[in-house]
Motif scaffolding. Structure first.
Motif, short mmCIF file in Angstrom:
data_model
loop_
_atom_site.label_atom_id
_atom_site.label_comp_id
_atom_site.label_asym_id
_atom_site.label_seq_id
_atom_site.Cartn_x
_atom_site.Cartn_y
_atom_site.Cartn_z
N MET A 103 23.94 -3.84 -22.29
CA MET A 103 25.05 -3.03 -21.83
C MET A 103 26.21 -3.18 -22.81
N LYS A 104 26.88 -2.08 -23.12
CA LYS A 104 28.00 -2.13 -24.04
C LYS A 104 29.16 -2.89 -23.40
N LEU A 105 29.92 -3.58 -24.25
CA LEU A 105 31.06 -4.37 -23.76
C LEU A 105 32.07 -3.50 -23.01
N GLU A 106 32.31 -2.30 -23.52
CA GLU A 106 33.29 -1.45 -22.84
C GLU A 106 32.81 -1.02 -21.46
N HIS A 107 31.49 -0.94 -21.26
CA HIS A 107 30.96 -0.60 -19.93
C HIS A 107 31.11 -1.79 -18.98
N LEU A 108 30.91 -2.99 -19.50
CA LEU A 108 31.14 -4.19 -18.68
C LEU A 108 32.61 -4.23 -18.25
N GLN A 109 33.48 -4.01 -19.20
CA GLN A 109 34.92 -4.02 -18.93
C GLN A 109 35.27 -2.96 -17.88
N ARG A 110 34.72 -1.76 -18.03
CA ARG A 110 34.97 -0.67 -17.06
C ARG A 110 34.53 -1.06 -15.66
N ASP A 111 33.31 -1.62 -15.56
CA ASP A 111 32.78 -1.99 -14.24
C ASP A 111 33.66 -3.04 -13.55
N ILE A 112 34.11 -4.01 -14.31
CA ILE A 112 35.00 -5.05 -13.76
C ILE A 112 36.32 -4.42 -13.31
N LEU A 113 36.89 -3.61 -14.17
CA LEU A 113 38.18 -2.99 -13.88
C LEU A 113 38.12 -2.12 -12.62
N ILE A 114 37.05 -1.36 -12.49
CA ILE A 114 36.92 -0.49 -11.31
C ILE A 114 36.91 -1.32 -10.03
#
Length: 127
Positions: free
Chosen positions: A1-12
């Protein structure tokens, strides 16, 4: 998984699972207030806003300027003047960020994000 997708999931999850500008819970994205090309701010959560990618908040490249101003104002209110001005100053200087190209730094960012998703109960631990 791309880092930005991990970041997005956490942020949401941390921001309540909905758009910060309207009550929509569909098609959510993590949008950078200051350009994503400014690597020092790429993973800075204060620089990210959860937006729905529907008609009212589609990507900046397709949005009218008034929406960008609303996002900037929202981030400034949410984070406070001091943090907003700190990010603005970083964006205006836009200096090279050598850590970005170091594989070990990126791997460490991935570990931190995965650990946070695990703590949030969004992924299962590997056996």
């Amino acid at each position: 998984m791309k880092l930005e997708h991990l970041q997005r999931d956490i942020l949401i999850v941390k921001r309540g699972g909905k758009c910060e500008m309207c009550p929509s819970r569909r098609n959510l994205v993590a949008d950078h207030c200051f350009k994503r090309t400014i690597r020092q701010l790429f993973f800075e959560r204060a620089n990210l806003t959860v937006l729905c990618n529907d008609q009212c908040h589609f990507k900046k490249s397709k949005r009218i300027e008034a929406m960008d101003i609303r996002v900037y104002e929202h981030v400034q209110r949410r984070e406070g003047d001091a943090k907003w001005h700190e990010m603005k100053e970083i964006a205006e200087r836009h200096r090279p960020f050598p850590e970005w190209s170091r594989r070990s730094w990126l791997e460490e960012q991935e570990k931190l994000l995965m650990r946070e998703l695990l703590d949030l109960g969004q992924v299962e631990a590997k056996a």
